[in-house]
Design an enzyme around this catalytic site. Structure first.
Site, short mmCIF file in Angstrom:
data_model
loop_
_atom_site.label_atom_id
_atom_site.label_comp_id
_atom_site.label_asym_id
_atom_site.label_seq_id
_atom_site.Cartn_x
_atom_site.Cartn_y
_atom_site.Cartn_z
N HIS A 83 1.12 12.91 -29.54
CA HIS A 83 0.60 11.56 -29.31
C HIS A 83 -0.02 11.01 -30.59
CE1 HIS A 83 0.25 12.33 -24.72
NE2 HIS A 83 1.42 11.78 -25.03
N LYS A 98 4.02 11.53 -11.17
CA LYS A 98 3.17 10.69 -12.03
C LYS A 98 3.89 9.38 -12.25
CE LYS A 98 0.45 13.96 -14.77
NZ LYS A 98 0.18 14.51 -16.12
N LYS A 149 9.01 23.09 -13.64
CA LYS A 149 8.08 21.99 -13.41
C LYS A 149 7.64 21.95 -11.94
CE LYS A 149 6.56 17.42 -14.17
NZ LYS A 149 6.61 16.17 -14.87
N HIS A 174 9.23 10.11 -28.19
CA HIS A 174 8.23 11.02 -27.65
C HIS A 174 8.64 12.49 -27.86
CE1 HIS A 174 5.21 12.51 -24.88
NE2 HIS A 174 6.16 13.08 -24.15
N ARG A 229 0.82 -1.23 0.00
CA ARG A 229 0.00 0.00 0.00
C ARG A 229 0.84 1.27 0.00
NH1 ARG A 229 -2.85 -3.09 3.79
NH2 ARG A 229 -4.63 -4.11 2.84
N GLU A 270 -3.26 17.63 -11.52
CA GLU A 270 -3.72 18.10 -12.83
C GLU A 270 -5.21 18.44 -12.83
OE1 GLU A 270 -1.65 16.25 -16.10
OE2 GLU A 270 -3.19 16.90 -17.48
N HIS A 313 1.71 18.03 -26.89
CA HIS A 313 1.60 16.58 -26.66
C HIS A 313 0.41 15.95 -27.37
CE1 HIS A 313 4.75 17.38 -23.82
NE2 HIS A 313 4.74 16.16 -23.32
N GLU A 359 11.56 18.74 -24.37
CA GLU A 359 10.84 19.06 -23.13
C GLU A 359 11.45 20.29 -22.44
OE1 GLU A 359 8.04 17.63 -22.35
OE2 GLU A 359 8.05 15.67 -23.32
N ASN A 375 1.54 19.88 -21.14
CA ASN A 375 1.27 19.06 -22.32
C ASN A 375 1.32 19.85 -23.62
OD1 ASN A 375 0.81 16.55 -20.95
ND2 ASN A 375 -1.06 17.48 -20.17
N ARG A 378 -1.69 22.18 -14.40
CA ARG A 378 -0.65 21.21 -14.79
C ARG A 378 -0.78 20.79 -16.25
NH1 ARG A 378 1.93 16.23 -11.19
NH2 ARG A 378 3.30 15.47 -12.84
P1 NAD Z 1 13.75 5.37 -21.65
O1 NAD Z 1 13.56 5.23 -20.21
O2 NAD Z 1 13.26 4.29 -22.54
O3 NAD Z 1 15.30 5.64 -21.95
C1 NAD Z 1 15.73 5.80 -23.28
C2 NAD Z 1 16.90 4.86 -23.59
O4 NAD Z 1 18.10 5.39 -23.01
C3 NAD Z 1 16.74 3.46 -23.04
O5 NAD Z 1 17.29 2.54 -23.93
C4 NAD Z 1 17.59 3.52 -21.75
O6 NAD Z 1 18.03 2.24 -21.32
C5 NAD Z 1 18.74 4.37 -22.21
N1 NAD Z 1 19.47 5.10 -21.18
C6 NAD Z 1 18.96 5.68 -20.09
N2 NAD Z 1 19.92 6.39 -19.46
C7 NAD Z 1 21.05 6.22 -20.16
C8 NAD Z 1 22.37 6.71 -20.01
N3 NAD Z 1 22.69 7.59 -19.06
N4 NAD Z 1 23.31 6.31 -20.89
C9 NAD Z 1 22.96 5.46 -21.93
N5 NAD Z 1 21.73 4.99 -22.14
C10 NAD Z 1 20.77 5.38 -21.26
O7 NAD Z 1 13.06 6.73 -22.20
P2 NAD Z 1 12.85 8.16 -21.55
O8 NAD Z 1 12.72 9.09 -22.69
O9 NAD Z 1 13.81 8.45 -20.47
O10 NAD Z 1 11.43 8.01 -20.85
C11 NAD Z 1 10.26 7.74 -21.60
C12 NAD Z 1 9.20 7.27 -20.63
O11 NAD Z 1 8.92 8.30 -19.70
C13 NAD Z 1 7.88 6.92 -21.29
O12 NAD Z 1 7.42 5.71 -20.79
C14 NAD Z 1 6.94 8.04 -20.87
O13 NAD Z 1 5.61 7.62 -20.77
C15 NAD Z 1 7.52 8.41 -19.54
N6 NAD Z 1 7.23 9.79 -19.12
C16 NAD Z 1 6.71 9.96 -17.88
C17 NAD Z 1 6.45 11.24 -17.42
C18 NAD Z 1 5.95 11.42 -16.05
O14 NAD Z 1 5.59 12.55 -15.67
N7 NAD Z 1 5.95 10.40 -15.23
C19 NAD Z 1 6.74 12.36 -18.21
C20 NAD Z 1 7.28 12.13 -19.48
C21 NAD Z 1 7.52 10.85 -19.92
N1 GLY Z 2 4.79 15.22 -18.04
C1 GLY Z 2 3.57 15.89 -17.73
C2 GLY Z 2 3.31 16.00 -16.27
O1 GLY Z 2 4.12 15.65 -15.46
O2 GLY Z 2 2.26 16.42 -15.91
#
Ligand code: NAD
Ligand code: GLY
Length: 359
Positions: free
Chosen positions: A250, A141, A225, A263, A119, A235, A246, A183, A243, A239
């Site tokens: 998307h 998030k 942020k 992305h 939990r 949100e 976005h 971003e 986007n 918030r």
């Molecule tokens: P990712 O986590 O897939 O990383 C991209 C690639 O880089 C992967 O292959 C990873 O293994 C590699 N990598 C990571 N750090 C590295 C480093 N220092 N050196 C070499 N390789 C490295 O992609 P991302 O762009 O970091 O994240 C995308 C994800 O984030 C999506 O799932 C998206 O939905 C999520 N997201 C969440 C929020 C949120 O607010 N929670 C906001 C934006 C995106």
């Molecule tokens: N990445 C959008 C948010 O955190 O709300």
């Protein structure tokens, strides 16, 4: 090292930004309350940074390492269940702390695992992509994907701390780095004109991954942020400005199939379209669209949608967006550079014209 604070009453937490933070023996350890730690990473990032993080935890913690396969396709309930299998088998109590070491995929799934395990347990984010450092690790998030939709199963669960070691960006592939810059640019556009103008000046240094410029860009992004999240954690309204671009983005990701466009690449094009629409409505000068395109091009990001994507496909996919409320599409536009606004009166015809008559 710079420290920012996400102000959320009893859920407030620090965001540390600096070089070689993983080598600091105190920083991580002071955010681990109990004696147990679940350290979650993937098979790309772990060989690069796991040892350093383990050393940062000191000799007294009982650490369970969980290694995930690398990729968005593993951000699922199945992987989540596998994490719980390992954590339960290792006997972790409610006082354990989960630590996410990796990009947004590892951060999102670890955060959600921490939100659910017994939990809810503490967790710490150690983001290693630029996107994760400026966006996904801050704000609480957390989610996994469902076959019927991205990030559809999740929770708001704030970390206890975010530890951003800017050195980790030196190993990030160029395309991933550029995707994170989209971003960064977004924060300037939606809420901070002086940061946006600074980015226009410093983009070559950022592309060269110069330490001082990187640290400043990350700090100003996280600060923007943190301000938005502190004002509207769940949100309810404000918030949504995070986007910008976005909803268009998307649609591109969905049309092209996830993984074809990153992305941040799709968001870059989405921001161009949002600014074009803002200019068509007389909210900003048309010259700002050209300025944004120049900035994105220097950041090695695309500025035009895929050639084979019709305006009708865009409109159809945008209508399915999570931001559609009561059948009305809500879009983030700009009232000025550095000032986002949310509109819900964009008609299909206006979108089709925008997408057909682009210069
Ligand atoms: P990712 O986590 O897939 O990383 C991209 C690639 O880089 C992967 O292959 C990873 O293994 C590699 N990598 C990571 N750090 C590295 C480093 N220092 N050196 C070499 N390789 C490295 O992609 P991302 O762009 O970091 O994240 C995308 C994800 O984030 C999506 O799932 C998206 O939905 C999520 N997201 C969440 C929020 C949120 O607010 N929670 C906001 C934006 C995106
Ligand atoms: N990445 C959008 C948010 O955190 O709300």
């Amino acid at each position: 090292m710079h420290t920012l604070h996400v102000e959320l009453a009893e859920r407030s937490y620090p965001v540390y930004i600096g070089r070689d933070l993983l080598a600091d023996p105190q920083l991580l350890a002071k955010h681990i309350a109990g004696s147990q730690v679940v350290l979650i990473s993937n098979d790309t990032v772990a060989p690069l940074y796991m040892d350093r993080v383990r050393q940062g935890l000191g000799p007294d913690k009982r650490v369970t390492e969980v290694l995930l396969p690398d990729g968005e396709q593993y951000k699922t309930l199945v992987t989540l269940s596998e994490i719980f299998d390992q954590v339960l088998a290792a006997g972790h109590h409610r006082t354990t702390t989960f630590v996410a070491l990796g990009g947004g995929v590892v951060g999102d799934i670890t955060g959600f695992a921490a939100a659910c395990y017994q939990r809810g347990v503490d967790f710490v984010q150690i983001p290693t992509t630029l996107l994760a450092q400026v966006d996904s690790s801050v704000g609480g998030k957390t989610a996994v994907n469902h076959p019927l939709g991205k990030n559809m199963i999740g929770a708001f669960h704030q970390p206890r701390a975010v530890l951003i070691d800017t050195n980790t960006l030196q190993t990030l592939p160029a395309r991933e780095f550029s995707a994170g810059l989209a971003e960064v640019i977004k924060y300037g556009l939606i809420g901070d004109e002086s940061f946006y103008r600074w980015l226009e000046q410093h983009i070559p240094k950022l592309m060269a991954r110069e330490e001082a410029a990187l640290a400043e860009a990350i700090e100003r992004s996280c600060s923007n942020k943190a301000t938005v999240v502190s004002a509207d954690e769940r949100e309810g309204g404000l918030r949504a400005i995070l986007n910008l671009g976005h909803t268009f983005g998307h649609a591109i990701e969905t049309a092209q199939g996830y993984g074809q466009w990153l992305h941040g690449e799709a968001v870059a094009v989405g921001m161009v379209l949002a600014l074009e629409l803002s200019a068509r409505r007389g909210l900003i000068p048309g010259s700002e669209v050209a300025n944004l395109c120049a900035l994105l091009q220097t950041a090695a990001l695309p500025t035009a949608p895929p050639a084979d994507m019709s305006p009708e496909t865009f409109v159809e996919l945008m209508a399915r967006d999570k931001k559609v409320v009561d059948g009305r599409l809500r879009l983030v536009l700009l009232a000025a550079i550095g000032e986002a606004c949310i509109v819900d009166d964009v008609q299909t015809r206006e979108l089709i014209e925008l997408l057909q008559k682009r210069p």
